[in-house]
Enzyme design. Structure first.
Site, short mmCIF file in Angstrom:
data_model
loop_
_atom_site.label_atom_id
_atom_site.label_comp_id
_atom_site.label_asym_id
_atom_site.label_seq_id
_atom_site.Cartn_x
_atom_site.Cartn_y
_atom_site.Cartn_z
CG HIS A 1 -0.25 0.00 2.54
ND1 HIS A 1 -0.34 -1.05 3.43
CD2 HIS A 1 0.54 0.92 3.13
CE1 HIS A 1 0.37 -0.77 4.50
NE2 HIS A 1 0.92 0.42 4.35
P1 TYD Z 1 -1.48 -2.64 7.85
O1 TYD Z 1 -1.06 -1.22 7.84
O2 TYD Z 1 -2.25 -3.13 6.66
O3 TYD Z 1 -0.21 -3.58 8.07
P2 TYD Z 1 1.13 -3.74 7.15
O4 TYD Z 1 1.51 -2.39 6.65
O5 TYD Z 1 2.16 -4.32 8.07
O6 TYD Z 1 0.80 -4.68 6.04
O7 TYD Z 1 -2.31 -2.88 9.19
C1 TYD Z 1 -2.77 -4.16 9.57
C2 TYD Z 1 -3.93 -3.98 10.55
O8 TYD Z 1 -3.49 -3.33 11.78
C3 TYD Z 1 -5.07 -3.16 10.02
O9 TYD Z 1 -6.27 -3.87 10.26
C4 TYD Z 1 -5.10 -1.89 10.82
C5 TYD Z 1 -4.30 -2.19 12.06
N1 TYD Z 1 -3.41 -1.06 12.44
C6 TYD Z 1 -3.77 -0.20 13.48
O10 TYD Z 1 -4.83 -0.34 14.09
N2 TYD Z 1 -2.93 0.81 13.83
C7 TYD Z 1 -1.75 1.02 13.16
O11 TYD Z 1 -0.99 1.95 13.52
C8 TYD Z 1 -1.41 0.15 12.06
C9 TYD Z 1 -0.13 0.35 11.29
C10 TYD Z 1 -2.27 -0.86 11.74
#
Ligand code: TYD
Length: 133
Positions: free
Chosen positions: A51
């Site tokens: 993303h």
């Molecule tokens: P995501 O940003 O998609 O993870 P990555 O970048 O590691 O692939 O986030 C995964 C899940 O965690 C999503 O459901 C939202 C939650 N989340 C939070 O609640 N707070 C945060 O600061 C982050 C980064 C994610």
């Protein structure tokens, strides 16, 4: 090849009987930190990220183990291998990122310029390419 919207960061290290890493606002990390999140216990063959953020800037460190990070600003692509506790990357807003090849012991610490907000995410690669034009 280097993307101007990303760069390697080095946290100062203080090593005596232990390793101490430090950062504070206006030093090393080129934005004010509003949020910190930590990724660990990553299962085999996991890929994360995939993303970009509309506004949020991030600084990512792999404080234990190693990880490969692929970055793409819509024009240029680059790859970083983070394999030292003090070696990190600055990821500007509007940069697509993908993390892979996590070592089993990898621990990532991510500093972010904004509070968590799902509306800041661009999760569709085609949409990202459109917006980054
Ligand atoms: P995501 O940003 O998609 O993870 P990555 O970048 O590691 O692939 O986030 C995964 C899940 O965690 C999503 O459901 C939202 C939650 N989340 C939070 O609640 N707070 C945060 O600061 C982050 C980064 C994610």
């Amino acid at each position: 090849m280097n993307i101007t919207r990303t760069k390697l960061l080095r946290l100062p290290e203080f090593i005596d009987e232990a390793r101490l890493l430090s950062t504070q606002n206006k030093s090393v990390i080129p934005f004010s930190i509003k949020r910190v999140f930590i990724i660990s216990e990553v299962q085999k063959k996991t890929q994360r990220g995939k993303h970009a953020h509309k506004k949020t800037k991030q600084a990512l460190f792999c404080i234990q183990g190693s990880v490969t990070v692929r970055l793409n600003d819509g024009k240029k692509k680059t790859i970083y291998h983070l394999d030292r506790p003090n070696k990190g990357i600055f990821i500007d807003n509007m940069v697509w990122s993908e993390m892979s090849s996590f070592s089993p012991d990898a621990i990532l610490v991510v500093f972010a310029s904004d509070y968590y907000d799902e509306r800041d995410y661009i999760r569709d690669y085609g949409r990202f390419l459109e917006l980054s034009r």
